[in-house]
Scaffold this active site. Structure first.
Site, PDB file in Angstrom:
ATOM      1  N   HIS A  27      13.337  -7.649 -48.731  1.00  0.00           N
ATOM      2  CA  HIS A  27      14.759  -6.978 -48.467  1.00  0.00           C
ATOM      3  C   HIS A  27      15.369  -7.049 -47.043  1.00  0.00           C
ATOM      4  CE1 HIS A  27      16.960  -5.067 -51.631  1.00  0.00           C
ATOM      5  NE2 HIS A  27      16.459  -3.841 -51.490  1.00  0.00           N
ATOM      6  N   TYR A  72      19.276   2.914 -44.400  1.00  0.00           N
ATOM      7  CA  TYR A  72      18.366   2.337 -45.673  1.00  0.00           C
ATOM      8  C   TYR A  72      19.282   1.841 -46.747  1.00  0.00           C
ATOM      9  CZ  TYR A  72      14.346   4.754 -43.972  1.00  0.00           C
ATOM     10  OH  TYR A  72      13.225   4.996 -43.071  1.00  0.00           O
ATOM     11  N   ASN A 120      21.310  -3.091 -54.613  1.00  0.00           N
ATOM     12  CA  ASN A 120      21.907  -1.700 -54.275  1.00  0.00           C
ATOM     13  C   ASN A 120      22.539  -1.624 -52.971  1.00  0.00           C
ATOM     14  OD1 ASN A 120      20.870  -0.485 -56.542  1.00  0.00           O
ATOM     15  ND2 ASN A 120      18.873  -0.117 -55.662  1.00  0.00           N
TER      16      ASN A 120
END
Length: 196
Positions: A27, A72, A120
């Site tokens: 990620h 995040y 996301n």
């Protein structure tokens, strides 16, 4: 055009999660690509601003802000929206580098726009900018090993040694694609780097 008067003509965002725990995960390849771009430009991404670590830099003769959101992944758009609003940059001037599980490790894809595709971080940016019309450089991190494998576990996993050998040159190429996008446009960059 508003962006002409701005001290920053592009926002270049690498997506990832903050902290050493996530550094080497799939990620975080967006963070790594923007860090490589910063290194090429002779700057360090270490100034805390806009809920992100940032650096002003000159890339291909243009003033840019390099950014690694520290929110995040799921809230990446908050940082992007703040910086884009501050510099009065339209979505077309927000270039995002991020991981893509639909591409093999080491492959790149330059795109003008598109949906979140289940990512996301991109979903958050689309929601916060109110647009999906922002350019992007997708960096392949490979598909889940089997359909039942948990997606979150997969993107937060680390690369195998053979994968790392494929990934390192891709990080370099992703950083190299950015000045091409800025000076020659997305089509030229896509034809040069897509699928490589």
């Amino acid at each position: 055009m508003l962006f002409r008067a701005s001290p920053c003509q592009w926002l270049i965002v690498g997506l990832g999660n903050p902290g050493p725990r996530y550094e080497a995960t799939r990620h975080n390849v967006g963070f790594r690509a923007v860090a490589r771009l910063a290194s090429d430009a002779g700057v360090r991404i270490d100034r805390a601003k806009f809920h992100a670590l940032t650096a002003r830099a000159t890339v291909a003769g243009q003033p840019v802000l390099l950014m690694q959101p520290q929110t995040y992944m799921n809230e990446s758009g908050v940082a992007v929206r703040e910086a884009a609003a501050f510099y009065k940059l339209p979505p077309e001037r927000v270039l995002v580098l991020f991981d893509d599980i639909d591409l093999d490790v080491g492959r790149l894809r330059v795109r003008r726009s598109g949906s979140a595709g289940g990512h996301n971080g991109i979903k958050s940016i689309i929601a916060c900018l109110g647009s999906q019309e922002f350019p992007r450089v997708k960096i392949g991190v490979g598909a889940k090993p089997h359909p039942d494998y948990d997606l979150a576990d997969w993107v937060l996993s680390r690369f195998t040694l053979p994968e790392q050998k494929l990934l390192e040159p891709a990080i370099v190429r992703a950083a190299e694609a950015v000045p091409v996008i800025l000076t020659e446009g997305l089509e030229k960059a896509a034809s040069r780097y897509n699928g490589k």
